[in-house]
Write a protein that holds these residues in place. Sequence first.
Motif, PDB file in Angstrom:
ATOM      1  N   ASP A  74      38.002  20.968  57.791  1.00 50.02           N
ATOM      2  CA  ASP A  74      37.904  22.084  56.847  1.00 50.02           C
ATOM      3  C   ASP A  74      39.071  22.069  55.861  1.00 50.02           C
ATOM      4  OD1 ASP A  74      35.616  22.869  58.080  1.00 50.02           O
ATOM      5  OD2 ASP A  74      36.401  24.745  58.911  1.00 50.02           O
ATOM      6  N   GLU A 110      33.559  29.769  51.259  1.00 54.44           N
ATOM      7  CA  GLU A 110      32.853  29.050  52.323  1.00 54.44           C
ATOM      8  C   GLU A 110      31.504  29.725  52.563  1.00 54.44           C
ATOM      9  OE1 GLU A 110      35.056  28.261  55.870  1.00 54.44           O
ATOM     10  OE2 GLU A 110      36.925  27.998  54.784  1.00 54.44           O
ATOM     11  N   ASP A 112      29.265  29.743  54.911  1.00 54.72           N
ATOM     12  CA  ASP A 112      28.890  30.339  56.191  1.00 54.72           C
ATOM     13  C   ASP A 112      29.494  31.731  56.368  1.00 54.72           C
ATOM     14  OD1 ASP A 112      31.427  29.294  56.388  1.00 54.72           O
ATOM     15  OD2 ASP A 112      31.207  28.593  58.444  1.00 54.72           O
ATOM     16  N   LYS A 349      24.533  27.640  53.077  1.00 52.14           N
ATOM     17  CA  LYS A 349      25.231  27.249  54.301  1.00 52.14           C
ATOM     18  C   LYS A 349      25.019  25.765  54.609  1.00 52.14           C
ATOM     19  CE  LYS A 349      24.959  31.864  56.365  1.00 52.14           C
ATOM     20  NZ  LYS A 349      24.397  32.703  57.453  1.00 52.14           N
ATOM     21  N   LYS A 350      23.789  25.297  54.453  1.00 57.51           N
ATOM     22  CA  LYS A 350      23.498  23.890  54.742  1.00 57.51           C
ATOM     23  C   LYS A 350      24.290  22.965  53.817  1.00 57.51           C
ATOM     24  CE  LYS A 350      18.872  24.371  56.757  1.00 57.51           C
ATOM     25  NZ  LYS A 350      17.413  24.133  56.569  1.00 57.51           N
ATOM     26  N   TRP A 352      27.232  23.477  52.695  1.00 58.08           N
ATOM     27  CA  TRP A 352      28.594  23.407  53.214  1.00 58.08           C
ATOM     28  C   TRP A 352      28.663  22.434  54.392  1.00 58.08           C
ATOM     29  CZ3 TRP A 352      33.422  24.215  52.058  1.00 58.08           C
ATOM     30  CH2 TRP A 352      34.387  24.266  53.066  1.00 58.08           C
ATOM     31  N   PHE A 353      27.678  22.494  55.291  1.00 60.71           N
ATOM     32  CA  PHE A 353      27.663  21.567  56.424  1.00 60.71           C
ATOM     33  C   PHE A 353      27.519  20.128  55.939  1.00 60.71           C
ATOM     34  CE2 PHE A 353      25.706  25.382  58.738  1.00 60.71           C
ATOM     35  CZ  PHE A 353      26.944  25.840  59.123  1.00 60.71           C
ATOM     36  N   GLU A 354      26.744  19.945  54.873  1.00 63.97           N
ATOM     37  CA  GLU A 354      26.600  18.620  54.278  1.00 63.97           C
ATOM     38  C   GLU A 354      27.947  18.114  53.764  1.00 63.97           C
ATOM     39  OE1 GLU A 354      24.238  16.498  50.514  1.00 63.97           O
ATOM     40  OE2 GLU A 354      23.933  18.620  50.970  1.00 63.97           O
ATOM     41  N   VAL A 356      30.934  19.094  54.831  1.00 65.35           N
ATOM     42  CA  VAL A 356      31.796  18.841  55.990  1.00 65.35           C
ATOM     43  C   VAL A 356      31.465  17.499  56.627  1.00 65.35           C
ATOM     44  CG1 VAL A 356      32.331  19.606  58.330  1.00 65.35           C
ATOM     45  CG2 VAL A 356      32.285  21.267  56.453  1.00 65.35           C
ATOM     46  N   GLU A 357      30.170  17.212  56.778  1.00 68.65           N
ATOM     47  CA  GLU A 357      29.766  15.925  57.365  1.00 68.65           C
ATOM     48  C   GLU A 357      30.223  14.751  56.496  1.00 68.65           C
ATOM     49  OE1 GLU A 357      25.580  16.153  57.883  1.00 68.65           O
ATOM     50  OE2 GLU A 357      25.683  17.475  59.639  1.00 68.65           O
TER      51      GLU A 357
END
Length: 368
Positions: A74, A110, A112, A349-350, A352-354, A356-357
Amino acid sequence: MSDKLKALAEAGVSIWLDDLSRERVETGNLAELVKDKSVVGVTTNPTIFAAAISNGERYDEQVAKLVAAGAAVDKVAFELTTEDVRNACDIFAPVAQSTAHDGRVSIEVEPDLANDTEATIASAKALWAAVDRPNVLIKIPATLEGLPAITAVTAEGISVNVTLIFGEERYREVMDAYLTGLEQAKEAGRDLSDIRSVASFFVSRVDSEVDKRLDDIGTDVALALKGKAAVANALLAYGAYEEVIASERWRALADAGAHPQRPLWASTGVKNPDYKDTMYVTQLVVPETVNTMPEKTLDAFADHGEVLGDLVTGKASEGRAVLDRLGEVGIDFLDVLQVLEHEGVDKFKKSWFELVETVEAQMAKSAR
């Protein structure tokens, strides 16, 4: 400079690019877009950053240093994105200094945290401090939990881009949240002239959802309404803006130095290939607004766009008539808006996860 984009700018529309990467900054591409295509601002999101980070080596050195320092994913994502936005702000600084409203670069809290008011406020403050440029805009989603966050950070002098607005009612709540924040800032003795804001009203996603439902209904009357909902909805939104900007409440703030929260037409890339690829630009020309475009739409308008004058001011009743016809054929527009907001927050949200990955993969590569 493109004559068509120049005409759009001369009509009072601020052209912002919906994309940012370190490559654009470092190669001079972003500066060229300012010079050659009348671009006067940039919006970003985690998906844009993920694509930029995964497609280039310009982040490798910074990632390696952060990994060596023991930074968590993060933290790495935060440092990479704020660095890009800070540098883009510097490129747009001359525009910000020479215009009342433009030269702005947006970065999202962020995603989420979209349903957590206090965490959204904290994230906005952290981004504002980290970028440390007066022409940055902090993007906050227009969820119910986001509304008090908009007020709180505006009251502290933070400039905000309110995102994920789909309907007139929520847009009115967004404008109220901004004005309340300005009033609190005024009471605290802040200089209101330092605060800027835009309200990002999403366009093409409305047609995508409504058209799908019209296809399911399948009657000739229903099918004749395809491709009309998004612009009609935007006309209603602008009508609400006209009401607020004419109010005594706003005039009192303007007299104290406040700037209006300009409407920003977002999601203006056309998703249906049967529609003209510049329709959400041409049909939404109105002075003192922003149109943020992906580069594909920007290039399309530069090539064959049309400026047919102000097609928005005073047209709220026309927008209402279209939505009434949609209701008559069986479209529950309130349900459309609820679905779009839910999907918007989910995509938020997705993305953001993308990101992060993607950052995790870069960190793993750096550690090898």
